[in-house]
Design a protein around this motif. Structure first.
Motif, PDB file in Angstrom:
ATOM      1  N   ILE A 166       0.834  -1.201   0.000  1.00 53.26           N
ATOM      2  CA  ILE A 166       0.000   0.000   0.000  1.00 53.26           C
ATOM      3  C   ILE A 166       0.870   1.253   0.000  1.00 53.26           C
ATOM      4  CG2 ILE A 166      -1.649   1.351   1.358  1.00 53.26           C
ATOM      5  CD1 ILE A 166      -2.761  -1.402   2.363  1.00 53.26           C
ATOM      6  N   LEU A 167       1.895   1.270   0.820  1.00 58.06           N
ATOM      7  CA  LEU A 167       2.775   2.441   0.889  1.00 58.06           C
ATOM      8  C   LEU A 167       3.530   2.632  -0.427  1.00 58.06           C
ATOM      9  CD1 LEU A 167       4.135   2.068   4.533  1.00 58.06           C
ATOM     10  CD2 LEU A 167       2.227   3.468   3.716  1.00 58.06           C
ATOM     11  N   THR A 168       3.946   1.537  -1.042  1.00 58.72           N
ATOM     12  CA  THR A 168       4.574   1.634  -2.360  1.00 58.72           C
ATOM     13  C   THR A 168       3.610   2.206  -3.379  1.00 58.72           C
ATOM     14  OG1 THR A 168       6.081  -0.219  -1.928  1.00 58.72           O
ATOM     15  CG2 THR A 168       5.635   0.304  -4.233  1.00 58.72           C
ATOM     16  N   GLU A 169       2.365   1.744  -3.309  1.00 56.75           N
ATOM     17  CA  GLU A 169       1.359   2.241  -4.245  1.00 56.75           C
ATOM     18  C   GLU A 169       1.127   3.735  -4.066  1.00 56.75           C
ATOM     19  OE1 GLU A 169      -0.914   1.240  -7.585  1.00 56.75           O
ATOM     20  OE2 GLU A 169       0.454   0.004  -6.380  1.00 56.75           O
ATOM     21  N   ARG A 170       1.200   4.217  -2.838  1.00 56.25           N
ATOM     22  CA  ARG A 170       1.050   5.656  -2.603  1.00 56.25           C
ATOM     23  C   ARG A 170       2.144   6.421  -3.344  1.00 56.25           C
ATOM     24  NH1 ARG A 170      -2.348   7.848   0.740  1.00 56.25           N
ATOM     25  NH2 ARG A 170      -1.051   9.705   0.947  1.00 56.25           N
ATOM     26  N   ARG A 171       3.356   5.897  -3.330  1.00 53.01           N
ATOM     27  CA  ARG A 171       4.424   6.597  -4.051  1.00 53.01           C
ATOM     28  C   ARG A 171       4.150   6.591  -5.549  1.00 53.01           C
ATOM     29  NH1 ARG A 171      10.989   5.401  -4.573  1.00 53.01           N
ATOM     30  NH2 ARG A 171      11.522   7.571  -5.034  1.00 53.01           N
ATOM     31  N   LEU A 172       3.776   5.463  -6.085  1.00 54.56           N
ATOM     32  CA  LEU A 172       3.564   5.358  -7.523  1.00 54.56           C
ATOM     33  C   LEU A 172       2.385   6.218  -7.977  1.00 54.56           C
ATOM     34  CD1 LEU A 172       4.015   1.496  -7.945  1.00 54.56           C
ATOM     35  CD2 LEU A 172       5.747   3.288  -8.248  1.00 54.56           C
ATOM     36  N   GLU A 173       1.323   6.202  -7.223  1.00 53.05           N
ATOM     37  CA  GLU A 173       0.106   6.913  -7.612  1.00 53.05           C
ATOM     38  C   GLU A 173       0.207   8.422  -7.387  1.00 53.05           C
ATOM     39  OE1 GLU A 173      -3.746   7.707  -8.931  1.00 53.05           O
ATOM     40  OE2 GLU A 173      -2.690   5.778  -9.046  1.00 53.05           O
ATOM     41  N   LEU A 174       0.868   8.835  -6.304  1.00 52.59           N
ATOM     42  CA  LEU A 174       0.813  10.236  -5.870  1.00 52.59           C
ATOM     43  C   LEU A 174       2.114  10.995  -6.042  1.00 52.59           C
ATOM     44  CD1 LEU A 174      -1.162   9.582  -2.547  1.00 52.59           C
ATOM     45  CD2 LEU A 174      -2.106  10.331  -4.737  1.00 52.59           C
ATOM     46  N   SER A 175       3.152  10.370  -6.589  1.00 57.05           N
ATOM     47  CA  SER A 175       4.434  11.053  -6.733  1.00 57.05           C
ATOM     48  C   SER A 175       4.284  12.289  -7.611  1.00 57.05           C
ATOM     49  CB  SER A 175       5.489  10.111  -7.312  1.00 57.05           C
ATOM     50  OG  SER A 175       5.049   9.545  -8.533  1.00 57.05           O
ATOM     51  N   GLY A 176       5.042  13.316  -7.264  1.00 54.43           N
ATOM     52  CA  GLY A 176       4.967  14.590  -7.963  1.00 54.43           C
ATOM     53  C   GLY A 176       3.922  15.532  -7.414  1.00 54.43           C
ATOM     54  N   GLU A 177       3.153  15.073  -6.423  1.00 57.52           N
ATOM     55  CA  GLU A 177       2.025  15.863  -5.918  1.00 57.52           C
ATOM     56  C   GLU A 177       2.280  16.506  -4.558  1.00 57.52           C
ATOM     57  OE1 GLU A 177      -1.797  13.882  -6.554  1.00 57.52           O
ATOM     58  OE2 GLU A 177      -0.781  12.529  -7.972  1.00 57.52           O
ATOM     59  N   GLY A 178       3.436  16.215  -3.933  1.00 58.44           N
ATOM     60  CA  GLY A 178       3.828  16.964  -2.748  1.00 58.44           C
ATOM     61  C   GLY A 178       3.671  16.265  -1.416  1.00 58.44           C
ATOM     62  N   TYR A 179       3.449  14.943  -1.395  1.00 63.03           N
ATOM     63  CA  TYR A 179       3.168  14.282  -0.127  1.00 63.03           C
ATOM     64  C   TYR A 179       4.146  13.168   0.238  1.00 63.03           C
ATOM     65  CZ  TYR A 179      -0.968  17.066  -0.515  1.00 63.03           C
ATOM     66  OH  TYR A 179      -1.803  18.140  -0.642  1.00 63.03           O
ATOM     67  N   ARG A 180       5.136  12.929  -0.603  1.00 61.17           N
ATOM     68  CA  ARG A 180       6.062  11.829  -0.351  1.00 61.17           C
ATOM     69  C   ARG A 180       6.836  12.013   0.954  1.00 61.17           C
ATOM     70  NH1 ARG A 180       7.570   6.532  -0.714  1.00 61.17           N
ATOM     71  NH2 ARG A 180       9.810   6.297  -1.038  1.00 61.17           N
ATOM     72  N   PHE A 181       7.339  13.215   1.211  1.00 63.95           N
ATOM     73  CA  PHE A 181       8.125  13.445   2.431  1.00 63.95           C
ATOM     74  C   PHE A 181       7.303  13.102   3.666  1.00 63.95           C
ATOM     75  CE2 PHE A 181       9.221  16.229   6.009  1.00 63.95           C
ATOM     76  CZ  PHE A 181      10.536  15.868   6.218  1.00 63.95           C
ATOM     77  N   PHE A 182       6.069  13.531   3.710  1.00 62.01           N
ATOM     78  CA  PHE A 182       5.243  13.324   4.896  1.00 62.01           C
ATOM     79  C   PHE A 182       4.861  11.864   5.057  1.00 62.01           C
ATOM     80  CE2 PHE A 182       4.687  17.621   3.299  1.00 62.01           C
ATOM     81  CZ  PHE A 182       5.158  18.335   4.394  1.00 62.01           C
ATOM     82  N   ASP A 183       4.682  11.153   3.946  1.00 62.13           N
ATOM     83  CA  ASP A 183       4.440   9.715   4.043  1.00 62.13           C
ATOM     84  C   ASP A 183       5.650   8.991   4.619  1.00 62.13           C
ATOM     85  OD1 ASP A 183       1.827   9.684   3.184  1.00 62.13           O
ATOM     86  OD2 ASP A 183       2.269   9.058   1.137  1.00 62.13           O
ATOM     87  N   LEU A 184       6.840   9.382   4.197  1.00 62.84           N
ATOM     88  CA  LEU A 184       8.052   8.746   4.709  1.00 62.84           C
ATOM     89  C   LEU A 184       8.239   9.028   6.197  1.00 62.84           C
ATOM     90  CD1 LEU A 184      10.571   9.394   1.794  1.00 62.84           C
ATOM     91  CD2 LEU A 184       9.551   7.209   2.435  1.00 62.84           C
ATOM     92  N   VAL A 185       7.975  10.253   6.608  1.00 63.16           N
ATOM     93  CA  VAL A 185       8.155  10.626   8.011  1.00 63.16           C
ATOM     94  C   VAL A 185       7.163   9.889   8.894  1.00 63.16           C
ATOM     95  CG1 VAL A 185       7.883  12.514   9.668  1.00 63.16           C
ATOM     96  CG2 VAL A 185       9.233  12.862   7.602  1.00 63.16           C
ATOM     97  N   ARG A 186       5.888   9.926   8.531  1.00 65.47           N
ATOM     98  CA  ARG A 186       4.882   9.352   9.426  1.00 65.47           C
ATOM     99  C   ARG A 186       4.954   7.833   9.492  1.00 65.47           C
ATOM    100  NH1 ARG A 186       0.442   7.226   7.055  1.00 65.47           N
ATOM    101  NH2 ARG A 186       0.206   7.503   4.809  1.00 65.47           N
ATOM    102  N   THR A 187       5.570   7.193   8.498  1.00 67.44           N
ATOM    103  CA  THR A 187       5.708   5.736   8.514  1.00 67.44           C
ATOM    104  C   THR A 187       7.088   5.281   8.999  1.00 67.44           C
ATOM    105  OG1 THR A 187       6.364   5.721   6.176  1.00 67.44           O
ATOM    106  CG2 THR A 187       4.021   5.426   6.677  1.00 67.44           C
ATOM    107  N   GLY A 188       7.920   6.224   9.420  1.00 69.05           N
ATOM    108  CA  GLY A 188       9.228   5.884   9.963  1.00 69.05           C
ATOM    109  C   GLY A 188      10.249   5.432   8.939  1.00 69.05           C
ATOM    110  N   LYS A 189      10.037   5.759   7.669  1.00 67.73           N
ATOM    111  CA  LYS A 189      10.922   5.304   6.604  1.00 67.73           C
ATOM    112  C   LYS A 189      11.855   6.400   6.073  1.00 67.73           C
ATOM    113  CE  LYS A 189       7.705   1.761   4.943  1.00 67.73           C
ATOM    114  NZ  LYS A 189       8.612   0.605   5.183  1.00 67.73           N
ATOM    115  N   ALA A 190      11.760   7.596   6.632  1.00 69.44           N
ATOM    116  CA  ALA A 190      12.494   8.723   6.061  1.00 69.44           C
ATOM    117  C   ALA A 190      14.007   8.519   6.099  1.00 69.44           C
ATOM    118  CB  ALA A 190      12.106  10.014   6.776  1.00 69.44           C
TER     119      ALA A 190
END
Length: 489
Positions: A430-454
């Motif tokens: 699911i998290l991978t899909e978020r990157r593929l679907e939403l990349s370029g839209e401004g939310y990747r950094f916050f997804d990485l931070v809130r999931t502990g992957k940054a």
């Protein structure tokens, strides 16, 4: 979205961005004593409160550049130096982009608070909806601030004088989130599913933002409930646009996939002195191809350039890769007049890729200077995001079956095979899909931070520091040095 409005804000320095934020006509003739006397006054004030969302370009830039999705780019490393510092994780309290982001969002909060400060002055049909929209806007502005800075000063239903600033401390982010949820609850309970005025907030937008706010806090059962209800009831008719390759074209705006969108127009010019004053989407021209001369695209400033890492994350048969990243050399080579097409590489870095979602196209340009006047809307929350947030919330609460259902709706739209995994692997999918679907839209950094992957994905990221951005030093100084800086800065 901006209309003529007459509104005096606050004396607080960080609430102002530039003189053009106020449109006082004639000057000095209206204030709280002779305003808010008619329903039209309230509507004009609400329009002014919407107006600060024009600063969305900062979210789109920083949310990508701070992550593994993009580099800053531009003419040189001194061209918007703050973005280059964010790219390399060397940013500190002196950063123009971060200061602008704080000031513009507080200006939006000040405008909503001004409405609430005068909410009891008159009664009229439709006032509840105006106040509900203002509640949503205040929640959105505070959500941006708490996502970037953590604890922030919490000001509700009033404006601050300069003398009050040193006595206003940063509120714990839990308290800020509590206010955000309170405002969104009002919006959800009051607003209709549809609004004849394009761009106005609706019940579905409020539910979607509430779901995101809950997800960001780790309140997964509550997020699953809200997002599941939005998907199941869906009286606005939200859905997935059938052609992802053309989703981010002006011709396909305000469609069923748009849940919460910031509206722009290309019919008003502007200048570089005040990007938030623009009516066009500044990100689009800045993301464009530097000194480009060729078909389909217009020239731009080569900011926010996608990385090779993002390109490699897509499967070769995933149509979202081409829709998201423009491989400039491959594109040129495929044209019949390839030898006649030229472009320049900026000194701020070059990856060979451009953000193909928010990019200037020849038939979508606004008035001169068309680097600043794109009519392309910024999609804050798309229905695909709602489905993926729901998938995550359901998986984290043990409902893998429902999680797969919502995840695979997104994949089916682009003819990608269904995901069949369960448990921790399903969450990763699911998290991978978020990157593929939403990349370029401004939310990747916050997804990485809130999931502990940054830390594992962002070069230079320091745990315990870079989860938040620094409070601009000038704002600390204006508060008499009372506000503590975020850890590590």
């Amino acid at each position: 979205m901006k209309k003529k409005f007459i509104l005096i804000l606050v004396g607080m320095s960080m609430f102002f961005s530039c003189d053009q934020l106020l449109d006082i006509e004639p000057e000095y003739t209206q204030d709280a004593e002779n305003f808010f006397n008619t329903p039209e006054d309230f509507n004009r004030a609400l329009t002014g409160a919407y107006d600060l969302m024009q600063a969305s370009y900062l979210i789109q830039w920083i949310g990508e550049i701070a992550s593994d999705n993009a580099i800053a780019g531009g003419e040189s490393v001194n061209d918007s130096r703050g973005l280059h510092e964010i790219e390399t994780m060397t940013h500190g309290g002196v950063n123009s982009e971060l200061r602008d982001l704080m000031r513009f969002n507080y200006a939006g909060i000040a405008r909503t608070n001004y409405i609430f400060e005068n909410k009891d002055k008159i009664n009229f049909d439709g006032k509840d909806q105006i106040l509900a929209e203002a509640s949503f806007l205040r929640a959105y502005y505070y959500f941006v601030l708490v996502s970037f800075f953590g604890d922030v000063p919490l000001v509700v239903d009033k404006r601050l004088s300069i003398s009050e600033i040193p006595n206003t401390d940063r509120a714990p982010k839990a308290q800020v989130y509590e206010q955000i949820e309170k405002d969104l609850q009002v919006a959800m309970e009051t607003l209709p599913w549809t609004n004849p005025t394009i761009g106005r907030i609706t019940k579905g937008a409020a539910m979607a933002l509430m779901g995101k706010v809950l997800l960001y806090q780790g309140k997964f059962p509550e997020a699953a409930t809200i997002l599941g209800d939005l998907i199941t009831n869906n009286q606005a008719g939200y859905g997935l646009f059938n052609d992802y390759s053309r989703l981010f074209f002006v011709a396909n705006e305000n469609i069923n996939e748009d849940v919460f969108t910031i509206q722009y127009t290309g019919l008003e010019g502007g200048g570089y002195g005040c990007l938030v004053c623009l009516e066009g989407n500044a990100a689009v021209g800045f993301n464009g191809i530097r000194q480009y001369n060729g078909p389909l695209y217009g020239d731009g400033n080569s900011y926010n350039l996608p990385t090779q890492d993002l390109y490699d994350a897509f499967a070769d048969n995933d149509p979202r890769r081409a829709a998201t990243l423009l491989d400039i050399d491959a594109f040129i080579a495929a044209q019949p007049n390839a030898d006649d097409i030229t472009y320049a590489i900026g000194g701020g870095g070059h990856t060979g890729y451009y953000n193909n979602k928010y990019i200037k196209r020849l038939d979508e340009r606004g008035l001169p200077d068309d680097d600043l006047t794109s009519p392309l809307n910024y999609r804050v929350i798309r229905y695909a995001d709602v489905l993926l947030m729901a998938a995550e919330a359901f998986q984290r609460t043990g409902n893998d079956g429902r999680a797969r259902t919502e995840l695979n709706k997104v994949r089916a739209r682009v003819n990608m095979p269904s995901i069949t995994s369960s448990g921790p692997q399903l969450l990763e999918d699911i998290l991978t899909e978020r990157r593929l679907e939403l990349s370029g839209e401004g939310y990747r950094f916050f997804d990485l931070v809130r999931t502990g992957k940054a830390a594992q994905e962002i070069q230079g990221f320091v745990v315990g520091k870079h989860e938040l951005f620094p409070i601009p030093q000038v704002e600390i100084d204006l508060a008499g040095g009372k506000w503590r800086q975020n850890p590590g800065y």
